[in-house]
Write a protein that holds these residues in place. Sequence first.
Motif, PDB file in Angstrom:
ATOM      1  N   GLU A 182       0.819  -1.209   0.000  1.00  0.00           N
ATOM      2  CA  GLU A 182       0.000   0.000   0.000  1.00  0.00           C
ATOM      3  C   GLU A 182       0.853   1.259   0.000  1.00  0.00           C
ATOM      4  O   GLU A 182       1.950   1.276   0.557  1.00  0.00           O
ATOM      5  CB  GLU A 182      -0.900   0.056   1.238  1.00  0.00           C
ATOM      6  N   LEU A 183       0.270   2.282  -0.597  1.00  0.00           N
ATOM      7  CA  LEU A 183       0.797   3.639  -0.494  1.00  0.00           C
ATOM      8  C   LEU A 183      -0.398   4.522  -0.159  1.00  0.00           C
ATOM      9  O   LEU A 183      -1.361   4.594  -0.933  1.00  0.00           O
ATOM     10  CB  LEU A 183       1.459   4.094  -1.795  1.00  0.00           C
ATOM     11  N   SER A 184      -0.357   5.135   1.013  1.00  0.00           N
ATOM     12  CA  SER A 184      -1.460   5.967   1.487  1.00  0.00           C
ATOM     13  C   SER A 184      -0.970   7.387   1.722  1.00  0.00           C
ATOM     14  O   SER A 184       0.161   7.596   2.157  1.00  0.00           O
ATOM     15  CB  SER A 184      -2.017   5.429   2.806  1.00  0.00           C
ATOM     16  N   ARG A 185      -1.869   8.348   1.465  1.00  0.00           N
ATOM     17  CA  ARG A 185      -1.548   9.768   1.669  1.00  0.00           C
ATOM     18  C   ARG A 185      -2.457  10.326   2.759  1.00  0.00           C
ATOM     19  O   ARG A 185      -3.661  10.054   2.777  1.00  0.00           O
ATOM     20  CB  ARG A 185      -1.758  10.549   0.375  1.00  0.00           C
ATOM     21  N   TYR A 186      -1.858  11.124   3.646  1.00  0.00           N
ATOM     22  CA  TYR A 186      -2.588  11.779   4.726  1.00  0.00           C
ATOM     23  C   TYR A 186      -2.196  13.253   4.738  1.00  0.00           C
ATOM     24  O   TYR A 186      -1.023  13.601   4.579  1.00  0.00           O
ATOM     25  CB  TYR A 186      -2.237  11.160   6.083  1.00  0.00           C
ATOM     26  N   ARG A 187      -3.184  14.106   4.958  1.00  0.00           N
ATOM     27  CA  ARG A 187      -2.911  15.549   5.029  1.00  0.00           C
ATOM     28  C   ARG A 187      -2.597  15.923   6.473  1.00  0.00           C
ATOM     29  O   ARG A 187      -3.271  15.493   7.407  1.00  0.00           O
ATOM     30  CB  ARG A 187      -4.128  16.335   4.531  1.00  0.00           C
ATOM     31  N   VAL A 188      -1.567  16.746   6.625  1.00  0.00           N
ATOM     32  CA  VAL A 188      -1.162  17.252   7.932  1.00  0.00           C
ATOM     33  C   VAL A 188      -1.996  18.494   8.238  1.00  0.00           C
ATOM     34  O   VAL A 188      -2.226  19.334   7.362  1.00  0.00           O
ATOM     35  CB  VAL A 188       0.348  17.582   7.944  1.00  0.00           C
ATOM     36  N   LEU A 189      -2.450  18.582   9.473  1.00  0.00           N
ATOM     37  CA  LEU A 189      -3.209  19.757   9.897  1.00  0.00           C
ATOM     38  C   LEU A 189      -2.343  21.013   9.772  1.00  0.00           C
ATOM     39  O   LEU A 189      -1.147  20.987  10.103  1.00  0.00           O
ATOM     40  CB  LEU A 189      -3.667  19.599  11.347  1.00  0.00           C
ATOM     41  N   SER A 190      -2.949  22.078   9.312  1.00  0.00           N
ATOM     42  CA  SER A 190      -2.247  23.354   9.181  1.00  0.00           C
ATOM     43  C   SER A 190      -1.695  23.777  10.537  1.00  0.00           C
ATOM     44  O   SER A 190      -2.380  23.688  11.558  1.00  0.00           O
ATOM     45  CB  SER A 190      -3.214  24.417   8.659  1.00  0.00           C
ATOM     46  N   GLY A 191      -0.455  24.214  10.548  1.00  0.00           N
ATOM     47  CA  GLY A 191       0.193  24.649  11.776  1.00  0.00           C
ATOM     48  C   GLY A 191       0.892  23.536  12.544  1.00  0.00           C
ATOM     49  O   GLY A 191       1.517  23.793  13.570  1.00  0.00           O
ATOM     50  N   LYS A 192       0.800  22.305  12.069  1.00  0.00           N
ATOM     51  CA  LYS A 192       1.405  21.161  12.763  1.00  0.00           C
ATOM     52  C   LYS A 192       2.689  20.682  12.091  1.00  0.00           C
ATOM     53  O   LYS A 192       3.219  19.634  12.450  1.00  0.00           O
ATOM     54  CB  LYS A 192       0.405  19.999  12.847  1.00  0.00           C
ATOM     55  N   GLU A 193       3.218  21.461  11.169  1.00  0.00           N
ATOM     56  CA  GLU A 193       4.404  21.047  10.421  1.00  0.00           C
ATOM     57  C   GLU A 193       5.619  20.840  11.333  1.00  0.00           C
ATOM     58  O   GLU A 193       6.388  19.894  11.138  1.00  0.00           O
ATOM     59  CB  GLU A 193       4.720  22.065   9.325  1.00  0.00           C
ATOM     60  N   GLU A 194       5.799  21.702  12.331  1.00  0.00           N
ATOM     61  CA  GLU A 194       6.924  21.544  13.257  1.00  0.00           C
ATOM     62  C   GLU A 194       6.739  20.309  14.128  1.00  0.00           C
ATOM     63  O   GLU A 194       7.708  19.614  14.439  1.00  0.00           O
ATOM     64  CB  GLU A 194       7.111  22.790  14.119  1.00  0.00           C
ATOM     65  N   LEU A 195       5.492  20.022  14.491  1.00  0.00           N
ATOM     66  CA  LEU A 195       5.224  18.829  15.275  1.00  0.00           C
ATOM     67  C   LEU A 195       5.487  17.566  14.446  1.00  0.00           C
ATOM     68  O   LEU A 195       5.956  16.557  14.982  1.00  0.00           O
ATOM     69  CB  LEU A 195       3.781  18.840  15.810  1.00  0.00           C
ATOM     70  N   VAL A 196       5.239  17.637  13.153  1.00  0.00           N
ATOM     71  CA  VAL A 196       5.558  16.510  12.270  1.00  0.00           C
ATOM     72  C   VAL A 196       7.069  16.275  12.266  1.00  0.00           C
ATOM     73  O   VAL A 196       7.518  15.129  12.323  1.00  0.00           O
ATOM     74  CB  VAL A 196       5.018  16.737  10.839  1.00  0.00           C
ATOM     75  N   LYS A 197       7.848  17.345  12.213  1.00  0.00           N
ATOM     76  CA  LYS A 197       9.313  17.198  12.272  1.00  0.00           C
ATOM     77  C   LYS A 197       9.723  16.504  13.573  1.00  0.00           C
ATOM     78  O   LYS A 197      10.592  15.624  13.573  1.00  0.00           O
ATOM     79  CB  LYS A 197      10.001  18.555  12.167  1.00  0.00           C
ATOM     80  N   GLU A 198       9.097  16.908  14.673  1.00  0.00           N
ATOM     81  CA  GLU A 198       9.377  16.289  15.965  1.00  0.00           C
ATOM     82  C   GLU A 198       8.993  14.802  15.939  1.00  0.00           C
ATOM     83  O   GLU A 198       9.735  13.947  16.445  1.00  0.00           O
ATOM     84  CB  GLU A 198       8.581  17.017  17.049  1.00  0.00           C
ATOM     85  N   TRP A 199       7.839  14.499  15.342  1.00  0.00           N
ATOM     86  CA  TRP A 199       7.336  13.130  15.237  1.00  0.00           C
ATOM     87  C   TRP A 199       8.318  12.250  14.470  1.00  0.00           C
ATOM     88  O   TRP A 199       8.688  11.162  14.912  1.00  0.00           O
ATOM     89  CB  TRP A 199       5.983  13.186  14.551  1.00  0.00           C
ATOM     90  N   MET A 200       8.749  12.730  13.304  1.00  0.00           N
ATOM     91  CA  MET A 200       9.669  11.948  12.483  1.00  0.00           C
ATOM     92  C   MET A 200      11.018  11.790  13.184  1.00  0.00           C
ATOM     93  O   MET A 200      11.648  10.726  13.114  1.00  0.00           O
ATOM     94  CB  MET A 200       9.835  12.578  11.095  1.00  0.00           C
ATOM     95  N   ALA A 201      11.457  12.836  13.886  1.00  0.00           N
ATOM     96  CA  ALA A 201      12.698  12.739  14.665  1.00  0.00           C
ATOM     97  C   ALA A 201      12.536  11.710  15.779  1.00  0.00           C
ATOM     98  O   ALA A 201      13.453  10.918  16.043  1.00  0.00           O
ATOM     99  CB  ALA A 201      13.066  14.104  15.237  1.00  0.00           C
ATOM    100  N   PHE A 202      11.362  11.692  16.424  1.00  0.00           N
ATOM    101  CA  PHE A 202      11.089  10.703  17.463  1.00  0.00           C
ATOM    102  C   PHE A 202      11.209   9.286  16.908  1.00  0.00           C
ATOM    103  O   PHE A 202      11.852   8.419  17.506  1.00  0.00           O
ATOM    104  CB  PHE A 202       9.690  10.922  18.060  1.00  0.00           C
TER     105      PHE A 202
END
Length: 115
Positions: free
Chosen positions: A5-25
């Motif tokens: 599978e390849l799935s796409r999900y949209r990130v909530l506006s304003g959560k881009e820095e939290l996504v960076k933290e998530w991927m770093a985690f």
Amino acid sequence: MTKTELSRYRVLSGKEELVKEWMAFLNDHLSEVLLTLPQEKMYVEAIFQEELAGVTYLYWFSVQGEGAVEVADSDFAVDKQHLMYWEACIDSEYGEALLQTNITMIPETLSKWMN
């Protein structure tokens, strides 16, 4: 039988820095993450990120076997943290955009191992 599978999900506006933290985690705890994959029957999992017209999207690519334990049912602490990030970052109104799989090319030697 494996599922690719390849799935796409949209990130909530304003959560881009939290996504960076998530991927770093996830990267910082990769050894723990890898321990969760057998119960999920996950042979390959990769997360990609893209920005289109100012909107951030995450893509999950996976090759998974049958009879998996869902990540939501996992007892691993790393999965619980992963799901907390998910809830905080992923736009549930957009949902999952599951891209169509046209063909999966896995050498027979690996395919036999996965089944």
